[in-house]
Write a protein that holds these residues in place. Structure first.
Motif, mmCIF file in Angstrom:
data_model
loop_
_atom_site.group_PDB
_atom_site.id
_atom_site.type_symbol
_atom_site.label_atom_id
_atom_site.label_comp_id
_atom_site.label_asym_id
_atom_site.label_seq_id
_atom_site.Cartn_x
_atom_site.Cartn_y
_atom_site.Cartn_z
ATOM 1 N N LEU A 304 0.816 -1.207 0.000
ATOM 2 C CA LEU A 304 0.000 0.000 0.000
ATOM 3 C C LEU A 304 0.857 1.267 0.000
ATOM 4 C CD1 LEU A 304 -2.876 -1.058 2.426
ATOM 5 C CD2 LEU A 304 -2.924 -0.924 -0.064
ATOM 6 N N ILE A 305 2.146 1.135 0.120
ATOM 7 C CA ILE A 305 3.133 2.202 -0.042
ATOM 8 C C ILE A 305 3.028 3.265 1.050
ATOM 9 C CG2 ILE A 305 4.147 3.875 -1.612
ATOM 10 C CD1 ILE A 305 4.359 0.910 -2.461
ATOM 11 N N PHE A 306 3.983 3.226 1.957
ATOM 12 C CA PHE A 306 4.100 4.177 3.050
ATOM 13 C C PHE A 306 5.353 5.030 2.881
ATOM 14 C CE2 PHE A 306 1.401 0.937 4.780
ATOM 15 C CZ PHE A 306 0.578 1.583 5.684
ATOM 16 N N ASP A 307 5.363 6.176 3.527
ATOM 17 C CA ASP A 307 6.620 6.899 3.606
ATOM 18 C C ASP A 307 7.466 6.276 4.722
ATOM 19 O OD1 ASP A 307 5.678 7.881 6.004
ATOM 20 O OD2 ASP A 307 5.347 9.916 5.293
ATOM 21 N N GLN A 308 8.699 6.746 4.871
ATOM 22 C CA GLN A 308 9.640 6.109 5.789
ATOM 23 C C GLN A 308 9.151 6.136 7.233
ATOM 24 O OE1 GLN A 308 12.017 4.239 5.183
ATOM 25 N NE2 GLN A 308 13.577 4.295 6.791
ATOM 26 N N ALA A 309 8.596 7.271 7.669
ATOM 27 C CA ALA A 309 8.142 7.374 9.057
ATOM 28 C C ALA A 309 7.035 6.369 9.354
ATOM 29 C CB ALA A 309 7.653 8.797 9.337
ATOM 30 N N GLN A 333 -5.177 8.403 1.486
ATOM 31 C CA GLN A 333 -4.175 9.413 1.152
ATOM 32 C C GLN A 333 -3.632 9.195 -0.257
ATOM 33 O OE1 GLN A 333 -1.476 8.598 4.376
ATOM 34 N NE2 GLN A 333 -2.335 10.217 5.653
ATOM 35 N N ARG A 334 -3.562 10.272 -1.021
ATOM 36 C CA ARG A 334 -2.922 10.204 -2.322
ATOM 37 C C ARG A 334 -1.429 10.449 -2.151
ATOM 38 N NH1 ARG A 334 -4.008 13.858 -7.771
ATOM 39 N NH2 ARG A 334 -2.875 12.477 -9.196
ATOM 40 N N ARG A 335 -0.607 9.630 -2.814
ATOM 41 C CA ARG A 335 0.838 9.699 -2.627
ATOM 42 C C ARG A 335 1.539 9.733 -3.973
ATOM 43 N NH1 ARG A 335 1.930 7.320 2.739
ATOM 44 N NH2 ARG A 335 -0.100 7.085 3.744
ATOM 45 N N PHE A 336 2.779 10.220 -3.944
ATOM 46 C CA PHE A 336 3.590 10.331 -5.156
ATOM 47 C C PHE A 336 4.978 9.751 -4.895
ATOM 48 C CE2 PHE A 336 0.571 13.822 -5.154
ATOM 49 C CZ PHE A 336 0.036 13.776 -6.422
ATOM 50 N N PHE A 337 5.588 9.218 -5.956
ATOM 51 C CA PHE A 337 7.001 8.860 -5.904
ATOM 52 C C PHE A 337 7.805 10.071 -6.357
ATOM 53 C CE2 PHE A 337 5.225 4.499 -6.553
ATOM 54 C CZ PHE A 337 5.718 3.945 -5.382
ATOM 55 N N CYS A 338 8.750 10.484 -5.526
ATOM 56 C CA CYS A 338 9.546 11.678 -5.810
ATOM 57 C C CYS A 338 11.034 11.375 -5.680
ATOM 58 C CB CYS A 338 9.195 12.816 -4.852
ATOM 59 S SG CYS A 338 7.509 13.387 -4.979
ATOM 60 N N CYS A 339 11.836 12.124 -6.407
ATOM 61 C CA CYS A 339 13.284 12.047 -6.263
ATOM 62 C C CYS A 339 13.661 12.477 -4.850
ATOM 63 C CB CYS A 339 13.951 12.950 -7.296
ATOM 64 S SG CYS A 339 15.733 13.112 -7.086
ATOM 65 N N SER A 340 14.473 11.686 -4.168
ATOM 66 C CA SER A 340 14.839 12.001 -2.780
ATOM 67 C C SER A 340 15.726 13.236 -2.672
ATOM 68 C CB SER A 340 15.559 10.798 -2.149
ATOM 69 O OG SER A 340 16.757 10.509 -2.856
ATOM 70 N N ARG A 341 16.413 13.588 -3.754
ATOM 71 C CA ARG A 341 17.327 14.733 -3.695
ATOM 72 C C ARG A 341 16.630 16.043 -4.024
ATOM 73 N NH1 ARG A 341 22.564 14.621 -7.463
ATOM 74 N NH2 ARG A 341 23.208 13.036 -5.952
ATOM 75 N N CYS A 342 15.883 16.083 -5.126
ATOM 76 C CA CYS A 342 15.313 17.362 -5.584
ATOM 77 C C CYS A 342 13.800 17.418 -5.482
ATOM 78 C CB CYS A 342 15.749 17.647 -7.014
ATOM 79 S SG CYS A 342 15.041 16.508 -8.239
ATOM 80 N N PRO A 444 1.059 14.962 0.360
ATOM 81 C CA PRO A 444 0.726 16.385 0.284
ATOM 82 C C PRO A 444 1.158 17.094 1.563
ATOM 83 C CG PRO A 444 -1.106 15.070 -0.498
ATOM 84 C CD PRO A 444 -0.099 14.105 0.068
ATOM 85 N N SER A 445 1.468 18.364 1.468
ATOM 86 C CA SER A 445 2.067 19.089 2.581
ATOM 87 C C SER A 445 1.193 19.144 3.822
ATOM 88 C CB SER A 445 2.404 20.523 2.158
ATOM 89 O OG SER A 445 1.232 21.183 1.706
#
Length: 456
Positions: A304-309, A333-342, A444-445
């Protein structure tokens, strides 16, 4: 315990822990006239105004949940004729020899075992392929007691400090290559914690260079609490639990015999959460999920894809019930895959689908021994990446597909691969595998993460 003094104590029990708190369910007294209330409740249109109000609130909540699930199920469908069993075999590692051995240890006890460091988290139930220099293995590891070692995740330390968490791994296939490496496939079994309190060599576990090191690990329990309303068993009337049209009415009656409304108990009802999760993952082309509740809670966290926390929160929680509640919150929750650096958005998590029987997220090993935790998606955002190098079928994780390296268009770091069919009959023709090394899950923020649970 240092390496010279460990002797034959590699897998001996050195002490038992009694720190784990027992989790119990409070039993409430049943009010008089329970049987009469039940038969009144089971008759159509016989609800009291209070129960009707509760029932309507519950119906409204279920409708909101169904609306959320419909959004997930409504994701675009991707036809697949690829054999999803193939990636689970990790055939790119070559022909290997099967081995057997002991798999599970007693929860709440401390064991001394060989430890390796891994850059990201893995959960019980996963398969972990590894390529490790042969000299790092202890020859006695391949004795009668067998093939257990530990893998720890220093990346969690920022949250879990001073404790280190990890998992036990059982080798089930192995071979040696020409470069004196041990190539293995492992099944991940149990969680453990390493504390400075019973490890004098704790600092050695965090040294960057590969080296042979042992540590004392405390095996963590997996606690499954029953439905609280099951404690209000009404004898022969419990058969109504198996009748869909009556089970909810029975729960209403049982809740009415307590000081709390029914929705309080429904928060701990795993069946409702499981059904919502099943609806959500239908768009992923996943045929089945584990039936064991402990493994299911970890499997859902991966798929189901979680963020690290959130992943850390799920990992360190001993209660399966609490894990499932954390998982349920993620469904909306809607989620996105993002570049970890930028923070460049690479793909929407709604484009996930399963190219492996294990699910949308799987661990694969490259020829250098680096383990990539990948998520497979059928599309990425326009102009998010560019290709690097020529297509290759060598060491392909998906037999019948070639791979090309993908770099972030904004900052040029490696974010994954594009896989393209080299056989005309394979479907899908193209898909993408995103590596969690440099691709993170972004919310989302205005989304917030609950406070970490205490592990006293």
């Amino acid at each position: 315990m240092d390496e010279d003094s460990r002797g034959d104590e590699r897998m001996d029990i050195v002490e038992e822990s009694s720190d784990a708190d027992d989790e119990s369910v409070r039993v409430f007294a049943v009010r008089p006239n329970t049987i009469r209330q039940l038969f009144g409740l089971l008759r159509p249109h016989s609800h009291s105004s209070r129960n009707a109000s509760r029932h309507n609130a519950h119906q409204s909540s279920e409708q909101d949940a169904s609306s959320s699930d419909a959004r997930a199920v409504g994701a675009p469908s991707v036809p697949i004729n690829f054999d999803t069993e193939l990636p689970t075999e990790h055939s790119y590692l070559g022909n290997m020899t099967q081995v057997s051995g002991v798999g599970y240890l007693d929860a709440g006890k401390i064991y001394n075992m060989l430890i390796f460091v891994h850059h990201s988290m893995v959960f019980p139930g996963e398969t972990l392929p590894m390529i490790i220099p042969d000299y790092l293995f202890d020859p006695t590891l391949f004795g009668d007691e067998a093939m257990l070692f530990g893998v720890i995740f220093p990346s969690m330390l920022e949250v879990t400090k001073p404790n280190l968490y990890g998992v036990t791994c059982q080798i089930y296939e192995k071979r040696n290559d020409e470069q004196d490496n041990m190539i293995i496939k492992c099944r991940v079994h149990q969680r453990f914690v390493i504390s400075k309190e019973y490890n004098k060599n704790f600092s050695r576990l965090l040294e960057p260079l590969p080296r042979k090191v042992y540590a004392k690990v405390l095996i963590l329990p997996e606690i499954i609490l029953p439905d609280p309303l099951y404690s209000l068993n009404l004898g022969s009337l419990s058969r109504f639990r198996d009748i869909d049209a009556l089970s909810n009415k029975l729960r209403q009656l049982q809740a009415a015999t307590t000081i709390w409304p029914q929705y309080v108990f429904n928060q701990h009802k795993l069946d409702t959460i499981i059904e919502r999760a099943k609806k959500f993952i239908t768009s992923y082309k996943i045929e089945s999920m584990p039936t064991d509740l402990t493994f299911m809670s970890f499997w859902l966290c991966r798929n189901l894809i979680f963020d690290q926390a959130e992943r850390i929160k799920v990992f360190i929680t001993n209660s399966v019930n609490m894990r499932m509640q954390i998982i349920e919150k993620s469904l909306d929750q809607r989620r996105f895959f993002c570049c970890s650096r930028c923070k460049n958005q690479i793909a929407d998590c709604s484009s996930l689908f399963a190219m492996s029987k294990h699910g949308v997220q799987t661990n694969y090993c490259n020829p250098s021994g680096f383990i990539h935790e990948t998520n497979t998606v059928y599309s990425i955002k326009p102009d998010a990446v560019y290709h690097s190098g020529e297509p290759s079928t060598e060491f392909s994780w998906f037999p019948g597909y070639s791979w090309e390296i993908l770099l972030c268009r904004m900052c040029q770091i490696h974010v994954g691969w594009q896989f393209s069919a080299v056989k005309p009959n394979l479907v899908p023709k193209n898909f993408y595998a995103l590596s969690s090394v440099n691709v993170i899950v972004d919310l989302p923020s205005d989304e917030s993460i609950d406070q970490m649970p205490s592990q006293d």
